[in-house]
Design an enzyme around this catalytic site. Sequence first.
Site, PDB file in Angstrom:
ATOM      1  N   HIS A 160       0.837  -1.206   0.000  1.00 12.68           N
ATOM      2  CA  HIS A 160       0.000   0.000   0.000  1.00 12.68           C
ATOM      3  C   HIS A 160       0.874   1.259   0.000  1.00 12.68           C
ATOM      4  O   HIS A 160       0.601   2.211  -0.728  1.00 12.68           O
ATOM      5  CB  HIS A 160      -0.887   0.040   1.258  1.00 12.68           C
ATOM      6  CG  HIS A 160      -1.920  -1.036   1.318  1.00 12.68           C
ATOM      7  ND1 HIS A 160      -2.044  -1.894   2.386  1.00 12.68           N
ATOM      8  CD2 HIS A 160      -2.904  -1.394   0.444  1.00 12.68           C
ATOM      9  CE1 HIS A 160      -3.044  -2.733   2.173  1.00 12.68           C
ATOM     10  NE2 HIS A 160      -3.580  -2.460   0.999  1.00 12.68           N
TER      11      HIS A 160
ATOM     12  N   LYS B 203     -17.025  -6.289   7.279  1.00  8.32           N
ATOM     13  CA  LYS B 203     -15.806  -7.018   6.910  1.00  8.32           C
ATOM     14  C   LYS B 203     -15.060  -7.529   8.146  1.00  8.32           C
ATOM     15  O   LYS B 203     -14.006  -8.140   8.001  1.00  8.32           O
ATOM     16  CB  LYS B 203     -14.878  -6.113   6.091  1.00  8.32           C
ATOM     17  CG  LYS B 203     -15.273  -5.996   4.614  1.00  8.32           C
ATOM     18  CD  LYS B 203     -14.127  -5.451   3.786  1.00  8.32           C
ATOM     19  CE  LYS B 203     -14.426  -5.525   2.290  1.00  8.32           C
ATOM     20  NZ  LYS B 203     -13.290  -5.093   1.468  1.00  8.32           N
TER      21      LYS B 203
ATOM     22  N   ARG C 219      -2.009  -6.117  -8.432  1.00  5.79           N
ATOM     23  CA  ARG C 219      -0.876  -6.984  -8.148  1.00  5.79           C
ATOM     24  C   ARG C 219      -0.707  -8.026  -9.234  1.00  5.79           C
ATOM     25  O   ARG C 219       0.296  -8.094  -9.916  1.00  5.79           O
ATOM     26  CB  ARG C 219      -1.061  -7.688  -6.794  1.00  5.79           C
ATOM     27  CG  ARG C 219      -0.883  -6.763  -5.618  1.00  5.79           C
ATOM     28  CD  ARG C 219      -1.347  -7.396  -4.346  1.00  5.79           C
ATOM     29  NE  ARG C 219      -2.753  -7.742  -4.437  1.00  5.79           N
ATOM     30  CZ  ARG C 219      -3.505  -8.157  -3.435  1.00  5.79           C
ATOM     31  NH1 ARG C 219      -2.973  -8.312  -2.259  1.00  5.79           N
ATOM     32  NH2 ARG C 219      -4.776  -8.422  -3.603  1.00  5.79           N
TER      33      ARG C 219
ATOM     34  N   SER D 246      -2.896  -7.770   2.991  1.00  5.13           N
ATOM     35  CA  SER D 246      -3.150  -7.586   4.429  1.00  5.13           C
ATOM     36  C   SER D 246      -3.569  -8.910   5.059  1.00  5.13           C
ATOM     37  O   SER D 246      -3.199  -9.212   6.201  1.00  5.13           O
ATOM     38  CB  SER D 246      -4.258  -6.559   4.649  1.00  5.13           C
ATOM     39  OG  SER D 246      -3.899  -5.329   4.087  1.00  5.13           O
TER      40      SER D 246
HETATM   41  O1  PNS Z   1      -8.625  -2.797   0.271  1.00  4.97           O
HETATM   42  P1  PNS Z   1      -9.858  -3.352  -0.363  1.00  4.97           P
HETATM   43  O2  PNS Z   1     -10.679  -4.110   0.665  1.00  4.97           O
HETATM   44  O3  PNS Z   1      -9.564  -4.161  -1.595  1.00  4.97           O
HETATM   45  O4  PNS Z   1     -10.742  -2.085  -0.831  1.00  4.97           O
HETATM   46  C1  PNS Z   1     -12.015  -2.248  -1.381  1.00  4.97           C
HETATM   47  C2  PNS Z   1     -12.767  -0.924  -1.491  1.00  4.97           C
HETATM   48  C3  PNS Z   1     -12.789  -0.202  -0.158  1.00  4.97           C
HETATM   49  C4  PNS Z   1     -12.081  -0.042  -2.496  1.00  4.97           C
HETATM   50  C5  PNS Z   1     -14.210  -1.254  -1.981  1.00  4.97           C
HETATM   51  O5  PNS Z   1     -14.745  -2.261  -1.167  1.00  4.97           O
HETATM   52  C6  PNS Z   1     -15.133  -0.042  -1.953  1.00  4.97           C
HETATM   53  O6  PNS Z   1     -14.985   0.867  -2.722  1.00  4.97           O
HETATM   54  N1  PNS Z   1     -16.106  -0.060  -1.026  1.00  4.97           N
HETATM   55  C7  PNS Z   1     -17.059   1.009  -0.872  1.00  4.97           C
HETATM   56  C8  PNS Z   1     -18.454   0.568  -1.321  1.00  4.97           C
HETATM   57  C9  PNS Z   1     -18.643   0.759  -2.811  1.00  4.97           C
HETATM   58  O7  PNS Z   1     -18.517   1.842  -3.331  1.00  4.97           O
HETATM   59  N2  PNS Z   1     -18.955  -0.344  -3.505  1.00  4.97           N
HETATM   60  C10 PNS Z   1     -19.256  -0.315  -4.921  1.00  4.97           C
HETATM   61  C11 PNS Z   1     -18.032  -0.584  -5.752  1.00  4.97           C
HETATM   62  S1  PNS Z   1     -18.425  -1.828  -6.887  1.00  4.97           S
END
Ligand code: PNS
Length: 162
Positions: A17, A41, A90, A128
């Site tokens: 990150h 989560k 990645r 993570s």
């Molecule tokens: O680090 P991560 O868990 O891969 O991040 C995922 C994240 C936070 C980017 C994604 O879950 C997100 O944007 N969540 C907010 C809810 C949202 O907007 N969902 C619609 C996207 S399809």
Amino acid sequence: MIRAVYPGSFDPATFGHLDIIRRSSTLVDELIVGVLNNNAKSPLFSVEERVRMLEEVTENIPKVKIVPFEGLLVEFARKMDARMVIRGLRAITDFEYELQMAQTNHKMEPNIETAFLTTSLEYSYLSSSTVKEVAAFGGDISQFVPEIVIEKIQEKMIKRRV
Ligand code: PNS
């Protein structure tokens, strides 16, 4: 003025990150690291803890601001007045999920674009979840996360054992 949002769970932040934060911050005028507050989560760290750790590990990186968010990413980006979302890629396994997310976000908010940075090779295996798993079994995580994160993970693991 280009303001971008780099969203994630950051539970916890890894060197992968930080690599994306460092590199993307040089491409924009302001980088907002959006920390998702989503108890569904069941994160190891509260959003406040994740924000605090990120603030510490990014304190020497200019133009970076750490902001927690709830709900839809596109709404957060709109609220932050950011038109760009940055995500790290990645491996090919990330691609399908990231493509789906970027396209859904673009449908919901056509003014917001997602830009992908490929993770540096030395961190391309890192996540993570694996860091938490290695730590849970007492493994050495010093190659994966900054010192402050190691301390906080160890505190959590000790608390969980008592
Ligand atoms: O680090 P991560 O868990 O891969 O991040 C995922 C994240 C936070 C980017 C994604 O879950 C997100 O944007 N969540 C907010 C809810 C949202 O907007 N969902 C619609 C996207 S399809």
